[in-house]
Design an enzyme around this catalytic site. Structure first.
Site, PDB file in Angstrom:
ATOM      1  N   ILE A  12       1.040  -0.952   0.130  1.00  0.00           N
ATOM      2  CA  ILE A  12      -0.286  -0.690   0.216  1.00  0.00           C
ATOM      3  C   ILE A  12       0.616   1.295  -0.108  1.00  0.00           C
ATOM      4  CG2 ILE A  12      -2.195   1.122   1.181  1.00  0.00           C
ATOM      5  CD1 ILE A  12      -2.554  -1.494   2.625  1.00  0.00           C
ATOM      6  N   ASP A  32      11.304   2.741   5.247  1.00  0.00           N
ATOM      7  CA  ASP A  32      11.358   1.412   5.333  1.00  0.00           C
ATOM      8  C   ASP A  32      12.537   0.459   5.284  1.00  0.00           C
ATOM      9  OD1 ASP A  32       9.272  -0.051   3.279  1.00  0.00           O
ATOM     10  OD2 ASP A  32      10.772  -1.542   4.081  1.00  0.00           O
ATOM     11  N   ASP A  58      14.813   1.486  10.080  1.00  0.00           N
ATOM     12  CA  ASP A  58      13.721   0.916  11.038  1.00  0.00           C
ATOM     13  C   ASP A  58      13.037   2.112  11.792  1.00  0.00           C
ATOM     14  OD1 ASP A  58      11.907  -0.603  13.002  1.00  0.00           O
ATOM     15  OD2 ASP A  58      13.353  -2.029  12.514  1.00  0.00           O
ATOM     16  N   PHE A  80       2.582   3.770   7.666  1.00  0.00           N
ATOM     17  CA  PHE A  80       1.649   2.413   6.996  1.00  0.00           C
ATOM     18  C   PHE A  80       3.383   1.504   7.657  1.00  0.00           C
ATOM     19  CE2 PHE A  80       0.886   5.455   3.760  1.00  0.00           C
ATOM     20  CZ  PHE A  80       0.251   4.917   3.288  1.00  0.00           C
ATOM     21  N   ALA A  81       3.968   1.476   8.169  1.00  0.00           N
ATOM     22  CA  ALA A  81       5.040  -0.213   8.260  1.00  0.00           C
ATOM     23  C   ALA A  81       4.397  -1.014   9.355  1.00  0.00           C
ATOM     24  CB  ALA A  81       6.601   1.278   8.845  1.00  0.00           C
ATOM     25  N   GLU A  83       4.215  -5.504  10.497  1.00  0.00           N
ATOM     26  CA  GLU A  83       4.787  -6.628   9.666  1.00  0.00           C
ATOM     27  C   GLU A  83       3.269  -6.843   9.427  1.00  0.00           C
ATOM     28  OE1 GLU A  83       6.764  -9.245   9.518  1.00  0.00           O
ATOM     29  OE2 GLU A  83       8.268  -7.870   9.734  1.00  0.00           O
ATOM     30  N   GLU A 135      -9.734  -5.035  11.011  1.00  0.00           N
ATOM     31  CA  GLU A 135      -9.482  -6.454  11.204  1.00  0.00           C
ATOM     32  C   GLU A 135      -9.122  -6.135  13.153  1.00  0.00           C
ATOM     33  OE1 GLU A 135      -6.619  -9.490   9.835  1.00  0.00           O
ATOM     34  OE2 GLU A 135      -6.694  -8.564   7.481  1.00  0.00           O
ATOM     35  N   SER A 162      -1.678  -6.650  17.746  1.00  0.00           N
ATOM     36  CA  SER A 162      -0.960  -5.661  17.678  1.00  0.00           C
ATOM     37  C   SER A 162      -1.082  -4.685  16.960  1.00  0.00           C
ATOM     38  CB  SER A 162       0.682  -6.355  16.236  1.00  0.00           C
ATOM     39  OG  SER A 162       0.358  -6.945  15.886  1.00  0.00           O
ATOM     40  N   LYS A 163      -1.807  -4.349  16.000  1.00  0.00           N
ATOM     41  CA  LYS A 163      -2.923  -3.033  15.073  1.00  0.00           C
ATOM     42  C   LYS A 163      -2.945  -2.671  16.364  1.00  0.00           C
ATOM     43  CE  LYS A 163      -1.524  -1.894  11.791  1.00  0.00           C
ATOM     44  NZ  LYS A 163      -1.102  -0.760  11.460  1.00  0.00           N
ATOM     45  N   HIS A 294      -9.696 -18.525  12.682  1.00  0.00           N
ATOM     46  CA  HIS A 294     -10.149 -18.007  11.482  1.00  0.00           C
ATOM     47  C   HIS A 294     -10.831 -17.526  11.038  1.00  0.00           C
ATOM     48  CE1 HIS A 294      -9.563 -18.122   6.310  1.00  0.00           C
ATOM     49  NE2 HIS A 294      -9.873 -16.507   7.402  1.00  0.00           N
TER      50      HIS A 294
HETATM   51  P1  NAD Z   1       3.337  -4.608   3.018  1.00  0.00           P
HETATM   52  O1  NAD Z   1       3.428  -6.188   4.339  1.00  0.00           O
HETATM   53  O2  NAD Z   1       2.908  -5.137   2.164  1.00  0.00           O
HETATM   54  O3  NAD Z   1       4.720  -4.121   3.662  1.00  0.00           O
HETATM   55  C1  NAD Z   1       4.763  -3.103   4.621  1.00  0.00           C
HETATM   56  C2  NAD Z   1       5.834  -2.500   4.621  1.00  0.00           C
HETATM   57  O4  NAD Z   1       6.786  -1.709   5.035  1.00  0.00           O
HETATM   58  C3  NAD Z   1       7.539  -3.182   3.978  1.00  0.00           C
HETATM   59  O5  NAD Z   1       7.478  -2.332   2.477  1.00  0.00           O
HETATM   60  C4  NAD Z   1       8.093  -3.438   5.499  1.00  0.00           C
HETATM   61  O6  NAD Z   1       9.551  -3.631   4.618  1.00  0.00           O
HETATM   62  C5  NAD Z   1       7.757  -2.226   6.355  1.00  0.00           C
HETATM   63  N1  NAD Z   1       8.150  -2.469   7.573  1.00  0.00           N
HETATM   64  C6  NAD Z   1       7.937  -3.207   7.990  1.00  0.00           C
HETATM   65  N2  NAD Z   1       9.006  -3.275   9.240  1.00  0.00           N
HETATM   66  C7  NAD Z   1       9.512  -2.021   9.333  1.00  0.00           C
HETATM   67  C8  NAD Z   1       9.853  -1.290  10.206  1.00  0.00           C
HETATM   68  N3  NAD Z   1      10.661  -2.249  11.662  1.00  0.00           N
HETATM   69  N4  NAD Z   1      10.633  -0.246  10.186  1.00  0.00           N
HETATM   70  C9  NAD Z   1       9.935   0.199   8.845  1.00  0.00           C
HETATM   71  N5  NAD Z   1       9.852  -0.431   7.848  1.00  0.00           N
HETATM   72  C10 NAD Z   1       9.331  -1.547   7.582  1.00  0.00           C
HETATM   73  O7  NAD Z   1       2.360  -4.346   3.953  1.00  0.00           O
HETATM   74  P2  NAD Z   1       0.915  -3.650   3.581  1.00  0.00           P
HETATM   75  O8  NAD Z   1      -0.401  -4.588   3.269  1.00  0.00           O
HETATM   76  O9  NAD Z   1       1.283  -2.614   2.221  1.00  0.00           O
HETATM   77  O10 NAD Z   1       0.253  -2.912   4.546  1.00  0.00           O
HETATM   78  C11 NAD Z   1       0.326  -1.258   4.630  1.00  0.00           C
HETATM   79  C12 NAD Z   1       0.089  -0.774   6.185  1.00  0.00           C
HETATM   80  O11 NAD Z   1      -1.816  -0.798   5.653  1.00  0.00           O
HETATM   81  C13 NAD Z   1      -0.339  -1.730   7.572  1.00  0.00           C
HETATM   82  O12 NAD Z   1       0.280  -1.243   8.690  1.00  0.00           O
HETATM   83  C14 NAD Z   1      -1.088  -3.004   7.636  1.00  0.00           C
HETATM   84  O13 NAD Z   1      -1.890  -3.135   8.882  1.00  0.00           O
HETATM   85  C15 NAD Z   1      -2.768  -2.060   7.308  1.00  0.00           C
HETATM   86  N6  NAD Z   1      -3.846  -1.965   5.381  1.00  0.00           N
HETATM   87  C16 NAD Z   1      -3.213  -3.436   4.810  1.00  0.00           C
HETATM   88  C17 NAD Z   1      -3.993  -3.868   4.685  1.00  0.00           C
HETATM   89  C18 NAD Z   1      -4.324  -4.523   3.534  1.00  0.00           C
HETATM   90  O14 NAD Z   1      -5.090  -5.559   3.386  1.00  0.00           O
HETATM   91  N7  NAD Z   1      -2.641  -5.064   3.240  1.00  0.00           N
HETATM   92  C19 NAD Z   1      -5.637  -3.717   4.653  1.00  0.00           C
HETATM   93  C20 NAD Z   1      -5.856  -2.180   6.293  1.00  0.00           C
HETATM   94  C21 NAD Z   1      -4.552  -2.013   6.503  1.00  0.00           C
HETATM   95  P1  TYD Z   2      -4.818 -12.842   2.982  1.00  0.00           P
HETATM   96  O1  TYD Z   2      -5.186 -12.417   1.261  1.00  0.00           O
HETATM   97  O2  TYD Z   2      -3.914 -13.117   3.800  1.00  0.00           O
HETATM   98  O3  TYD Z   2      -6.312 -11.348   3.827  1.00  0.00           O
HETATM   99  P2  TYD Z   2      -6.466 -11.721   5.483  1.00  0.00           P
HETATM  100  O4  TYD Z   2      -6.506 -12.240   6.387  1.00  0.00           O
HETATM  101  O5  TYD Z   2      -6.037 -10.075   6.653  1.00  0.00           O
HETATM  102  O6  TYD Z   2      -7.579 -11.470   5.849  1.00  0.00           O
HETATM  103  O7  TYD Z   2      -6.575 -13.667   4.066  1.00  0.00           O
HETATM  104  C1  TYD Z   2      -7.551 -12.886   3.362  1.00  0.00           C
HETATM  105  C2  TYD Z   2      -8.388 -14.180   2.382  1.00  0.00           C
HETATM  106  O8  TYD Z   2      -8.567 -15.407   2.089  1.00  0.00           O
HETATM  107  C3  TYD Z   2      -8.521 -15.317   4.387  1.00  0.00           C
HETATM  108  O9  TYD Z   2     -10.124 -15.420   5.255  1.00  0.00           O
HETATM  109  C4  TYD Z   2      -7.440 -16.214   4.087  1.00  0.00           C
HETATM  110  C5  TYD Z   2      -8.128 -16.733   2.856  1.00  0.00           C
HETATM  111  N1  TYD Z   2      -7.176 -17.084   2.449  1.00  0.00           N
HETATM  112  C6  TYD Z   2      -7.193 -19.005   1.509  1.00  0.00           C
HETATM  113  O10 TYD Z   2      -8.009 -19.076   1.672  1.00  0.00           O
HETATM  114  N2  TYD Z   2      -6.083 -19.112   1.414  1.00  0.00           N
HETATM  115  C7  TYD Z   2      -4.735 -18.825   1.484  1.00  0.00           C
HETATM  116  O11 TYD Z   2      -3.246 -19.555   0.494  1.00  0.00           O
HETATM  117  C8  TYD Z   2      -4.434 -17.571   2.064  1.00  0.00           C
HETATM  118  C9  TYD Z   2      -3.149 -16.789   1.712  1.00  0.00           C
HETATM  119  C10 TYD Z   2      -5.780 -17.207   1.689  1.00  0.00           C
END
Ligand code: NAD
Ligand code: TYD
Length: 361
Positions: A12, A32, A58, A80-81, A83, A135, A162-163, A294
């Site tokens: 993102i 990052d 970090d 955004f950072a 896990e 979540e 953790s979030k 789940h």
């Molecule tokens: P991602 O895992 O793709 O990217 C995370 C980035 O953070 C990576 O580039 C990583 O190198 C960096 N990072 C990790 N630990 C770090 C640290 N200690 N210091 C600096 N950088 C660090 O995650 P994403 O999907 O892009 O999500 C970004 C944010 O949005 C997160 O906070 C996540 O909780 C939130 N979010 C994600 C989703 C989704 O569907 N992906 C939905 C809602 C919210």
């Molecule tokens: P995911 O993309 O890991 O996002 P989140 O757990 O944060 O919602 O998973 C999306 C949904 O898909 C979740 O209900 C778990 C399911 N899933 C599978 O069924 N198979 C897979 O291999 C993965 C990675 C996820």
């Protein structure tokens, strides 16, 4: 003017940085750590662009953050950072506690010290925007109303817990110290640069490679899906006009069971890149053991951000998922480059040694 973004090499964050600089000349300092999920290739189109300054670091490194803030004097920080993968948090929660909780705390401390030393005009204009997830609200039954901003926090996985903890810290820094914070809680994103450990990119990548398409449990878990660029536009809007200390739920009104998502992706691939043997990709679907704990259903009520800030997603699920599948078909080099050794180790832990061998991830 300058913006400091953390985690801007991830899924993102990199979409946000690219969209930001496509629409503005305001400089972005991008901090990052470059974990397995961070990939500078996402930002390759910005090579040589002086508006983007990348710093590998970090968010837990308070002295690095302090010196970057002092040097660049940003008018806002967007965090955004994190896990971000639930399954990884189940296998090893430690990194989630370190980055998502301790890291956010250290970042907040550095920002508080920087903000406290600004003059009153800069202090009033400053923003700390924390990017979070739906979540944190836990799991819904089929008939529950969608999550609103007043829902109780009931996180169920180490990731969501953790979030949730980081959201509480952000809230506390506003109430206690007056830090001008904003928090967004968004539903599941999909789109370009999504690491292929998450459901949608994993299905696209495995399908093309002739590998099994793993569906957890009965595949009837429901998620709300939002195209990543719509999440980015929501963050820009909240940064611009959000009320201090408020949280905003962001979602696409697109609740879908996982199995339907997998079928939709398979049908698009059948159309855009049919299998050589003429059979449908859905033949590759494999039911695998369910994720422990789940969450059954997430759903976002986005009416607050829509009514108060006038934000609306530009994509429907149909247009967004088609763009996404097309992007993966057009970018096989990106997929190959993110499938590093570290990623293969993770796949063998998650899906078992045998499946790691057969899936060749
Ligand atoms: P991602 O895992 O793709 O990217 C995370 C980035 O953070 C990576 O580039 C990583 O190198 C960096 N990072 C990790 N630990 C770090 C640290 N200690 N210091 C600096 N950088 C660090 O995650 P994403 O999907 O892009 O999500 C970004 C944010 O949005 C997160 O906070 C996540 O909780 C939130 N979010 C994600 C989703 C989704 O569907 N992906 C939905 C809602 C919210
Ligand atoms: P995911 O993309 O890991 O996002 P989140 O757990 O944060 O919602 O998973 C999306 C949904 O898909 C979740 O209900 C778990 C399911 N899933 C599978 O069924 N198979 C897979 O291999 C993965 C990675 C996820």
């Amino acid at each position: 003017m300058t913006l400091l973004v953390t985690g801007g090499a991830g899924f993102i964050g990199s979409n946000f940085v690219l969209d930001w600089l496509a629409g503005s000349d305001e400089r972005v300092i991008n901090v990052d750590k470059l974990t397995y999920a961070g990939n500078l290739q996402n930002l390759a189109s910005l090579a040589g662009d002086a508006r983007h300054v990348f710093v590998q670091g970090d968010i837990g490194d308070a002295s690095l953050l302090a010196s970057l803030l002092a040097q660049h004097q940003p008018r806002a920080v967007v965090n955004f950072a994190a896990e971000s993968h639930v399954d990884r948090s189940i296998l090893g929660p430690g990194e989630f506690i370190q980055t998502n909780i301790v890291g956010t705390f250290n970042l907040l401390e550095a920002v508080r010290a920087y903000w406290g030393g600004r003059d009153s005009k800069a202090k009033t204009a400053f923003r700390f925007l924390h990017v979070s997830t739906d979540e944190v609200y836990g799991s819904l039954s089929k008939t529950d109303p969608a999550f609103s901003e007043t829902n109780r926090y009931e996180p169920n996985s180490p990731y969501s817990a953790s979030k949730a903890a980081s959201d509480h810290l952000v809230r506390a820094y506003h109430h206690t110290y007056g830090l001008p914070v904003l928090t967004t809680n968004c539903s599941n994103n999909y789109g370009p640069f999504h690491f292929p450990e998450k459901l949608i990119p994993l299905i696209i990548v495995n399908a093309q490679a002739g590998k099994p398409l793993p569906v957890y449990g009965d595949g009837q878990q429901i998620r709300d899906w939002l195209y990543v660029k719509d999440h980015c536009s929501a963050i820009r809007r909240v940064l611009e006009a959000g009320s201090l200390g408020e949280t905003y739920n962001v979602g696409g009104w697109n609740e879908k069971p996982n199995l339907e998502i997998v079928h939709t992706v398979c049908a698009l691939l059948d159309e855009l890149r049919p299998r050589a043997d003429g059979k449908p990709y859905k033949d590759q679907i494999t039911y695998v053991t369910d994720r422990p704990g789940h969450d059954r259903r997430y759903a976002i009520d986005a009416s607050k951000i829509e009514k108060e800030l006038g934000w609306k997603p530009a994509e429907t699920f149909d247009t967004g998922i088609r763009k996404t599948v097309q992007w993966y078909l057009e970018n096989p080099d990106w997929v190959a480059s993110v499938q590093s050794g570290g990623y293969r180790d993770w796949v063998s832990k998650q899906y078992g040694e045998a499946s790691a061998e057969t899936t060749h991830l």
